[in-house]
Design a protein around this motif. Structure first.
Motif, PDB file in Angstrom:
ATOM      1  N   PRO A 162       0.805  -1.223   0.000  1.00 44.49           N
ATOM      2  CA  PRO A 162       0.000   0.000   0.000  1.00 44.49           C
ATOM      3  C   PRO A 162       0.837   1.271   0.000  1.00 44.49           C
ATOM      4  CG  PRO A 162      -0.813  -1.564   1.634  1.00 44.49           C
ATOM      5  CD  PRO A 162       0.483  -2.102   1.143  1.00 44.49           C
ATOM      6  N   THR A 163       0.242   2.326  -0.501  1.00 46.76           N
ATOM      7  CA  THR A 163       0.850   3.647  -0.445  1.00 46.76           C
ATOM      8  C   THR A 163       1.167   3.989   1.011  1.00 46.76           C
ATOM      9  OG1 THR A 163      -0.390   4.371  -2.366  1.00 46.76           O
ATOM     10  CG2 THR A 163       0.470   6.082  -0.947  1.00 46.76           C
ATOM     11  N   GLY A 164       2.357   4.540   1.230  1.00 49.08           N
ATOM     12  CA  GLY A 164       2.738   4.951   2.577  1.00 49.08           C
ATOM     13  C   GLY A 164       3.403   3.873   3.396  1.00 49.08           C
ATOM     14  N   SER A 165       3.645   2.694   2.804  1.00 48.93           N
ATOM     15  CA  SER A 165       4.242   1.594   3.569  1.00 48.93           C
ATOM     16  C   SER A 165       5.759   1.574   3.505  1.00 48.93           C
ATOM     17  CB  SER A 165       3.680   0.250   3.082  1.00 48.93           C
ATOM     18  OG  SER A 165       3.883   0.092   1.685  1.00 48.93           O
ATOM     19  N   GLY A 166       6.361   2.499   2.743  1.00 47.35           N
ATOM     20  CA  GLY A 166       7.821   2.600   2.745  1.00 47.35           C
ATOM     21  C   GLY A 166       8.515   1.831   1.642  1.00 47.35           C
ATOM     22  N   LYS A 167       7.917   1.823   0.428  1.00 45.15           N
ATOM     23  CA  LYS A 167       8.518   1.049  -0.673  1.00 45.15           C
ATOM     24  C   LYS A 167       9.836   1.652  -1.165  1.00 45.15           C
ATOM     25  CE  LYS A 167       4.750   1.078  -3.219  1.00 45.15           C
ATOM     26  NZ  LYS A 167       3.813   1.620  -2.215  1.00 45.15           N
ATOM     27  N   THR A 168       9.973   2.985  -1.090  1.00 41.17           N
ATOM     28  CA  THR A 168      11.226   3.603  -1.538  1.00 41.17           C
ATOM     29  C   THR A 168      12.401   3.060  -0.737  1.00 41.17           C
ATOM     30  OG1 THR A 168      10.064   5.633  -2.181  1.00 41.17           O
ATOM     31  CG2 THR A 168      12.449   5.779  -1.884  1.00 41.17           C
ATOM     32  N   ARG A 209      -1.977   8.997   1.370  1.00 38.01           N
ATOM     33  CA  ARG A 209      -1.111  10.102   1.783  1.00 38.01           C
ATOM     34  C   ARG A 209      -1.147  10.322   3.288  1.00 38.01           C
ATOM     35  NH1 ARG A 209       2.402   9.831  -1.096  1.00 38.01           N
ATOM     36  NH2 ARG A 209       1.369   7.986  -1.820  1.00 38.01           N
ATOM     37  N   THR A 210      -2.195   9.835   3.969  1.00 37.09           N
ATOM     38  CA  THR A 210      -2.292   9.987   5.413  1.00 37.09           C
ATOM     39  C   THR A 210      -2.093   8.632   6.085  1.00 37.09           C
ATOM     40  OG1 THR A 210      -3.589  10.938   7.220  1.00 37.09           O
ATOM     41  CG2 THR A 210      -4.803   9.640   5.602  1.00 37.09           C
TER      42      THR A 210
END
Length: 445
Positions: free
Chosen positions: A41-47, A322-323
């Motif tokens: 999911p978005t915001g889970s730290g994939k970068t 985003r939140t």
């Protein structure tokens, strides 16, 4: 392979520990030989999930590009590059994207000799075609948000790009949604698939969901009243069209809110200014198209407001992502007009949110604590964060406690300073030099 102290890197980034997805990604990339697909999911730290193992796989003694990271837009290129630089591993990197002269980027490439290049498909093709980036030593390719890259019509450009990388050893793909099929041009081999997506939960359980009814088709007054109830918390207002962003931003500013407008039609400097103001707390509201729903690494966003309802479940997932990043909590608000209905994919415990009447006294606009200064000198002028702190204190009369986040780019810098002190700083620094160099100091509005 470079020896990297992971605990020190996490300490620099202010992170206590890796989550399960990041741990498994690191294990697969470092210990395995397969290509890897990470769905999370978005915001889970994939970068961080791909950067931590990647920096350990590269030869820091080399002066060649060894990894390309394909991203769908300049903001993600810049932010990912910033994350790698902040890790302090000694691995050099550079972001390349449209909207500025390729010749300038080539000059920086020659000077920096990066090991990793983050870029949009068109600009990376340009550098490869001109020989500015030598494909011979590139072993790894990462496609971040590969579903978004395909949505944005980059299929042909990415196909051309991958076709030039004849010595690729491994491929790593990351996405917050599950693409039905990975295109053949990626040439995935034996693949480890890490799926951390949660079925049928477009909004995670750390996000409270509210419905706000607007009595009028034009929702601006309702939006303003909603923002008044949210005080000085950070909010993103999502709209579906650029002109709607401009109109809404103008209305909110007239109401006294300190906002940032963000959409694809703005100049690069305007977009960077808007994001920086919002991320350092100099504005409390980011008014944006869905461009801000992906690739923005701003950790503390309290509220997601859907002025226009999302068109698809994927759009909803990325907006709300985003939140409530990492283990934080968040809220999302759907403003529903008199002839509108919530989409079927908006599920869960939706609560009605009551707004105070317009006549209620004592409810005023909460102003941000900080303001953002643009300083017209940067790294290429041998200016550091310490130089800027010294300049603002010595020439601008500030105390260190009056200064917030500082970001130094190649040719300019941003600094967050106390709103109460900003006019004093502008007055006292007019005509003053930083490290013996005259510079421009302006308020980012």
């Amino acid at each position: 392979m470079k020896d990297v102290n992971i605990n020190k890197v996490l300490e620099k980034l202010g992170i206590d520990s890796l989550n399960a997805m990041q741990q498994e990604s690191q294990e697969c990339m470092l210990r395995g030989r397969n290509d890897v697909v990470v769905l999370s999911p978005t915001g889970s730290g994939k970068t961080l999930a791909y950067l931590l193992p990647l920096v350990q796989m590269l030869n820091a003694e080399s002066e060649e590009v060894q990894a390309l990271v394909i991203v769908p837009g300049r903001e993600l290129a810049m932010q990912s590059d910033g994350v790698l630089k902040s890790m302090g591993t000694g691995i050099r990197s550079q972001a390349c994207y449209g909207g500025r002269a390729a010749m300038d980027e080539h000059r920086v490439l020659k000077q920096n000799r990066p090991h990793v290049v983050f870029g949009t498909p068109g600009r990376l093709n340009d550098h490869l075609d001109k020989g500015n980036i030598d494909s011979y030593h590139i072993k790894y390719i990462i496609i971040d948000e590969f579903d978004k890259c395909l949505e944005m019509g980059f299929l042909n450009e990415m196909s051309r790009l991958v076709g030039k990388l004849t010595n690729l050893q491994r491929r790593f793909l990351l996405s917050a949604t599950d693409a039905e099929q990975i295109p053949q041009f990626v040439e995935m081999r034996r693949t480890d698939r890490l799926d951390y997506l949660i079925d049928d939960e477009p909004i995670n359980d750390r996000v409270e969901v509210f419905r706000v009814d607007s009595p009028e088709k034009d929702k601006l007054a309702t939006l303003s009243r909603l923002l008044l109830t949210l005080g000085d918390t950070q909010s993103i207002v999502f709209l579906n069209y650029r002109d709607s962003v401009e109109r809404t931003d103008e209305y909110l500013r007239k109401q006294g809110f300190v906002t940032s407008a963000f959409h694809g039609g703005l100049e690069q400097r305007q977009r960077e200014d808007a994001l920086y103001k919002f991320s350092n707390g100099s504005s409390t509201v980011l008014v944006s198209t869905d461009l801000a729903s992906r690739g923005l690494d701003i950790p503390h966003i309290d509220n997601i407001i859907h002025y226009h309802l999302p068109n698809t479940e994927d759009a909803l997932v990325h907006r709300v992502g985003r939140t409530a990043r990492w283990d934080q909590m968040g809220k999302t608000f759907f403003i529903v007009g008199p002839e509108e209905h919530l989409p079927e994919f908006v599920e869960g415990g939706i609560k009605d949110y009551s707004l105070p009447s317009l006549s209620r006294e004592g409810v005023g606009v909460s102003l941000p604590r900080m303001a953002t200064l643009y300083i017209g000198k940067g790294k290429k002028d041998k200016i550091s964060k310490g130089d800027i702190v010294g300049y603002l204190c010595k020439k601008g009369g500030l105390e260190p406690s009056d200064i917030g986040r500082i970001d130094v780019n190649d040719r300019y810098a941003y600094a967050a300073v106390s709103c109460k002190m900003v006019q004093q700083v502008l007055r006292l620094t007019r005509g003053e030099k930083i490290k013996g160099i005259r510079t421009v100091v302006e308020l980012v509005r």
